[in-house]
Design a protein around this motif. Structure first.
Motif, mmCIF file in Angstrom:
data_model
loop_
_atom_site.group_PDB
_atom_site.id
_atom_site.type_symbol
_atom_site.label_atom_id
_atom_site.label_comp_id
_atom_site.label_asym_id
_atom_site.label_seq_id
_atom_site.Cartn_x
_atom_site.Cartn_y
_atom_site.Cartn_z
ATOM 1 N N TRP A 4 -9.146 -0.833 2.983
ATOM 2 C CA TRP A 4 -7.816 -0.643 2.887
ATOM 3 C C TRP A 4 -7.789 0.243 1.364
ATOM 4 O O TRP A 4 -7.185 1.410 1.377
ATOM 5 C CB TRP A 4 -7.065 -1.772 2.321
ATOM 6 C CG TRP A 4 -5.467 -1.727 2.257
ATOM 7 C CD1 TRP A 4 -4.679 -1.467 3.118
ATOM 8 C CD2 TRP A 4 -4.713 -1.439 1.107
ATOM 9 N NE1 TRP A 4 -3.381 -1.154 2.518
ATOM 10 C CE2 TRP A 4 -3.423 -1.336 1.381
ATOM 11 C CE3 TRP A 4 -5.290 -1.456 -0.348
ATOM 12 C CZ2 TRP A 4 -2.451 -1.341 0.183
ATOM 13 C CZ3 TRP A 4 -4.201 -1.441 -1.200
ATOM 14 C CH2 TRP A 4 -2.952 -1.170 -0.990
ATOM 15 N N LEU A 5 -8.566 -0.051 0.449
ATOM 16 C CA LEU A 5 -8.798 0.737 -0.562
ATOM 17 C C LEU A 5 -9.416 2.103 -0.491
ATOM 18 O O LEU A 5 -8.643 3.244 -0.854
ATOM 19 C CB LEU A 5 -9.460 0.019 -1.818
ATOM 20 C CG LEU A 5 -8.767 -1.234 -2.465
ATOM 21 C CD1 LEU A 5 -9.734 -1.783 -3.536
ATOM 22 C CD2 LEU A 5 -7.406 -0.638 -3.454
ATOM 23 N N HIS A 6 -10.310 2.206 0.154
ATOM 24 C CA HIS A 6 -10.837 3.318 0.372
ATOM 25 C C HIS A 6 -9.875 4.348 1.183
ATOM 26 O O HIS A 6 -10.005 5.648 1.081
ATOM 27 C CB HIS A 6 -12.013 3.128 1.336
ATOM 28 C CG HIS A 6 -12.649 4.153 2.066
ATOM 29 N ND1 HIS A 6 -13.420 4.976 1.555
ATOM 30 C CD2 HIS A 6 -12.676 4.756 3.274
ATOM 31 C CE1 HIS A 6 -13.893 6.038 2.019
ATOM 32 N NE2 HIS A 6 -13.327 5.852 3.486
ATOM 33 N N HIS A 7 -9.363 3.937 2.282
ATOM 34 C CA HIS A 7 -8.328 4.625 2.900
ATOM 35 C C HIS A 7 -7.366 5.084 1.992
ATOM 36 O O HIS A 7 -6.946 6.425 2.067
ATOM 37 C CB HIS A 7 -7.831 4.007 4.040
ATOM 38 C CG HIS A 7 -8.453 3.955 5.305
ATOM 39 N ND1 HIS A 7 -8.449 2.981 6.192
ATOM 40 C CD2 HIS A 7 -9.618 4.493 5.646
ATOM 41 C CE1 HIS A 7 -9.268 3.110 7.134
ATOM 42 N NE2 HIS A 7 -10.176 4.008 6.768
ATOM 43 N N HIS A 8 -6.790 4.612 1.244
ATOM 44 C CA HIS A 8 -5.711 5.015 -0.080
ATOM 45 C C HIS A 8 -6.258 6.079 -0.784
ATOM 46 O O HIS A 8 -5.728 7.194 -1.184
ATOM 47 C CB HIS A 8 -5.196 3.445 -0.740
ATOM 48 C CG HIS A 8 -3.944 3.237 0.037
ATOM 49 N ND1 HIS A 8 -2.778 3.549 0.187
ATOM 50 C CD2 HIS A 8 -4.108 1.962 0.945
ATOM 51 C CE1 HIS A 8 -1.988 2.600 0.703
ATOM 52 N NE2 HIS A 8 -2.572 1.954 1.268
ATOM 53 N N ALA A 9 -7.453 5.384 -1.469
ATOM 54 C CA ALA A 9 -8.239 6.596 -2.225
ATOM 55 C C ALA A 9 -8.436 8.104 -1.444
ATOM 56 O O ALA A 9 -8.182 9.053 -2.213
ATOM 57 C CB ALA A 9 -9.555 6.245 -2.688
ATOM 58 N N SER A 10 -8.829 7.754 -0.028
ATOM 59 C CA SER A 10 -9.141 8.957 0.443
ATOM 60 C C SER A 10 -7.612 9.768 0.894
ATOM 61 O O SER A 10 -7.729 11.097 0.603
ATOM 62 C CB SER A 10 -9.711 8.672 1.845
ATOM 63 O OG SER A 10 -9.688 9.540 2.798
ATOM 64 N N ALA A 11 -6.658 8.856 1.195
ATOM 65 C CA ALA A 11 -5.305 9.684 1.419
ATOM 66 C C ALA A 11 -4.815 10.431 0.094
ATOM 67 O O ALA A 11 -4.399 11.532 0.218
ATOM 68 C CB ALA A 11 -4.154 8.692 1.746
ATOM 69 N N PHE A 12 -5.140 9.728 -1.152
ATOM 70 C CA PHE A 12 -4.692 10.505 -2.308
ATOM 71 C C PHE A 12 -5.275 11.717 -2.609
ATOM 72 O O PHE A 12 -4.839 12.645 -2.997
ATOM 73 C CB PHE A 12 -4.806 9.342 -3.427
ATOM 74 C CG PHE A 12 -4.297 9.673 -4.772
ATOM 75 C CD1 PHE A 12 -2.960 9.558 -4.965
ATOM 76 C CD2 PHE A 12 -5.095 10.279 -5.616
ATOM 77 C CE1 PHE A 12 -2.501 10.012 -6.264
ATOM 78 C CE2 PHE A 12 -4.101 10.683 -6.981
ATOM 79 C CZ PHE A 12 -3.181 10.629 -7.233
ATOM 80 N N TYR A 217 -2.917 5.922 8.972
ATOM 81 C CA TYR A 217 -4.101 6.516 8.383
ATOM 82 C C TYR A 217 -3.688 8.232 8.137
ATOM 83 O O TYR A 217 -3.850 8.905 7.178
ATOM 84 C CB TYR A 217 -5.574 6.483 9.489
ATOM 85 C CG TYR A 217 -6.563 7.546 8.683
ATOM 86 C CD1 TYR A 217 -7.610 6.543 7.794
ATOM 87 C CD2 TYR A 217 -6.827 8.532 9.046
ATOM 88 C CE1 TYR A 217 -8.786 7.371 7.507
ATOM 89 C CE2 TYR A 217 -7.911 9.447 8.640
ATOM 90 C CZ TYR A 217 -8.883 8.755 7.745
ATOM 91 O OH TYR A 217 -9.936 9.447 7.304
ATOM 92 N N ARG A 220 -0.607 8.401 5.801
ATOM 93 C CA ARG A 220 -0.654 8.041 4.393
ATOM 94 C C ARG A 220 -0.772 9.411 3.386
ATOM 95 O O ARG A 220 -0.056 9.338 2.326
ATOM 96 C CB ARG A 220 -2.059 7.063 4.218
ATOM 97 C CG ARG A 220 -1.727 5.845 3.146
ATOM 98 C CD ARG A 220 -2.859 5.016 3.237
ATOM 99 N NE ARG A 220 -2.710 4.118 4.173
ATOM 100 C CZ ARG A 220 -3.599 3.563 5.155
ATOM 101 N NH1 ARG A 220 -4.756 4.066 5.233
ATOM 102 N NH2 ARG A 220 -3.373 2.479 5.934
ATOM 103 N N TYR A 224 1.587 10.207 0.113
ATOM 104 C CA TYR A 224 1.069 10.510 -1.334
ATOM 105 C C TYR A 224 1.487 11.759 -2.024
ATOM 106 O O TYR A 224 1.668 12.108 -3.192
ATOM 107 C CB TYR A 224 -0.385 10.316 -1.464
ATOM 108 C CG TYR A 224 -0.830 8.927 -1.374
ATOM 109 C CD1 TYR A 224 -0.689 8.174 -3.041
ATOM 110 C CD2 TYR A 224 -1.615 8.217 -0.630
ATOM 111 C CE1 TYR A 224 -0.897 6.941 -3.100
ATOM 112 C CE2 TYR A 224 -1.955 6.912 -0.837
ATOM 113 C CZ TYR A 224 -1.659 6.328 -1.896
ATOM 114 O OH TYR A 224 -2.000 4.709 -2.027
#
Lengths: 298, 222
Positions: A4-12, A217, A220, A224
């Protein structure tokens, strides 16, 4: 959690790349958004300050209860107690006939006339300051005290209160409408930008779909993206407001000195700034999601 | 693994494409789907991939009704499939490594593992020494191999291959055959759709022949 964190960081990161990929376009957009948010923000801020000045500078509407000549001590005490217990009354004061006369004697126009009087004709009076100077409260209190023993007459500033309230409501409506309009335009601009980004990436979306990317995915990065645009605009608007205050404050002080009143423009505190950033980011994120969703529907 | 049960699928141009269609495909099986253009081979593959809903009937994947699942769960299942379809789409301005690592990013694998697995997949299709090129710089043939690398990078349990290998050099066809064969030997279910006489079709495997307009089963040729 790690995924989940990885996906958020990637989306950011993707959202950042949307912006950095078209630097000129996004600089112009953020400047425009910043101006719109600044207009909305300053409309609200200056309305608050002007309202504050009006309340503290213009005479406050009051309700005055004039006592009869025959009002006795017991009636005065009973009235005092009931005024003190009334939650609608913020403060009150009693002006005795002697105080009223002394006050009138200070007036150069009336002083000669008062000298010829053989006795003080002025009544004692209670002056009431209401907690909420709403015209309906004046009516209510007028009715409440009109039949009270010992009270000869009631003078109400209801009309003045009505005028103040009408002007205040009118100004609030106009400024509120403007603030909403500017905020809505910012919202639309972010939604449009997100829509454009989504159209540019339509091929990528069908690819992501094919590879098993969930709609979250895919959405997101846009959330952002909108949040970054919104927060940047909020930050710019905040800076603009502080700058405007720094320019205006000396002028308002000078104006206040001319009228012998205090016209302060205290800058909004850091908590207000935090709220502005939060709401700009949330609004921007929401607008971008709407814009992106709309492009998918197309 | 996959079961079609009384599936109906129609298009305006093909009102009877699939009527009461049933098929059971076991885990680790190899299925050749053979038929002329318009017989529904690609539609069948897309239905298996969860990309195209049947008009009626049920399609189960590992016992789960694929089209009763929530979109997110269906997407998660698709992460376990390798799709090798014609007209590949890529991140054109990104490196081959980024392209192959994309499904792994979707799965949430750590950067190092993504990189290792992507490089390994590129190696297997003969693009290992070109991993820093962008997809835009590749020839049509290399793009198709890139798609194969992307499909196998996620260690799929099901490989769905739509015939696109006509015109490939013999050497590369052989490479792809070997690759699919090794995955099949490793227990991966393989479905290959192709024209009759297609190069990748395994002569030893079960074959389902589709015809235009309505499909029918010829039976097991294996």
């Amino acid at each position: 959690m790690r995924i989940w964190l990885h996906h958020h960081a990637s989306a950011f990161r993707q959202a950042g790349s949307f912006i950095l990929g078209q630097p000129l376009r996004h600089t112009v957009s953020i400047l425009l958004l910043g101006m719109l948010v600044a207009l909305a923000l300053s409309t609200g801020f200056f309305w608050q300050r002007i309202n504050h000045w009006v309340q503290h500078t213009l005479p406050e509407p009051t309700l005055t209860l004039f006592m009869t000549d025959q009002a006795n001590e017991a009636q005065m005490h009973a009235l005092w107690d009931s005024l003190a217990a009334n939650p609608q009354i913020r403060a009150f004061e009693y002006i005795s006939p002697a105080q009223a006369l002394a006050s009138l004697r200070n007036s150069p126009d009336l002083a000669p006339a008062l000298k010829v009087l053989d006795r003080n004709p002025l009544p004692g009076a209670f002056v009431l300051h209401l907690r909420d100077p709403n015209p309906s409260r004046f009516n209510q209190l007028e009715q409440e005290f009109s039949h009270r023993e010992g009270i000869a007459q009631i003078r109400s500033d209801r009309l003045w209160a009505e005028r103040l309230e009408t002007v205040s409501t009118l100004a609030e409506s106009i400024l509120g409408f403007c603030a909403l309009l500017f905020a809505f335009l910012s919202f639309l601009l972010i939604a449009y930008q997100a829509h454009q980004q989504a159209l540019r990436r339509q091929g990528l979306h069908s690819l992501l779909n094919l590879l098993g990317a969930s709609s979250a995915y895919q959405r997101r990065p846009f959330a952002y993206y909108g949040a970054l645009l919104g927060a940047s605009a909020g930050l710019l608007a905040w800076a603009t407001l502080l700058w405007a205050l720094a320019l205006i404050t000396p002028l308002t002080h000078a104006l206040g000195a001319l009228f012998q009143i205090t016209l302060d423009l205290p800058p909004p505190d850091i908590r207000d700034g935090g709220m502005l950033l939060l709401f700009s980011a949330l609004g921007g994120g929401f607008a971008a999601l709407l814009g992106q969703g709309n492009s998918r529907a197309n | 693994m996959i079961e079609f049960k009384e599936v109906f699928k129609r298009y305006p141009a093909h009102p009877n494409l699939f009527e009461n269609f049933s098929l059971t495909l076991g885990a680790g099986e190899w299925l050749n789907l053979v038929g002329p253009p318009g017989s529904g081979k690609s539609t069948l593959l897309r239905m298996m991939a969860g990309l195209e809903k049947p008009g009626s009937g049920t399609l189960t994947f590992n016992g789960q009704n694929l089209y009763r699942l929530r979109a997110t769960a269906r997407s998660r299942l698709r992460q376990r499939m390798g799709l090798i379809f014609p007209d590949p789409t890529f991140l054109e301005e990104h490196s081959l490594l980024d392209n192959v690592a994309l499904p792994l990013d979707i799965q949430g694998l750590p950067r190092k593992e993504r990189s290792t697995r992507a490089q390994n997949a590129l190696q297997r299709v003969g693009l290992g020494n070109q991993s820093s090129l962008t997809a835009r710089q590749l020839s049509q043939n290399a793009r198709q191999r890139l798609m194969v690398a992307r499909a196998i990078s996620g260690y799929p349990v099901l490989l769905l291959v739509d015939d696109f290998y006509h015109g490939w050099p013999q050497e590369q066809r052989q490479l792809l055959e070997n690759l699919l064969g090794s995955f099949h030997q490793g227990g991966v279910t393989v479905v290959i759709a192709g024209l009759p006489g297609g190069n990748l079709l395994s002569p030893k495997a079960r074959t389902l022949t589709l015809s235009v307009p309505a499909p029918h089963r010829i039976g097991d040729d294996a």
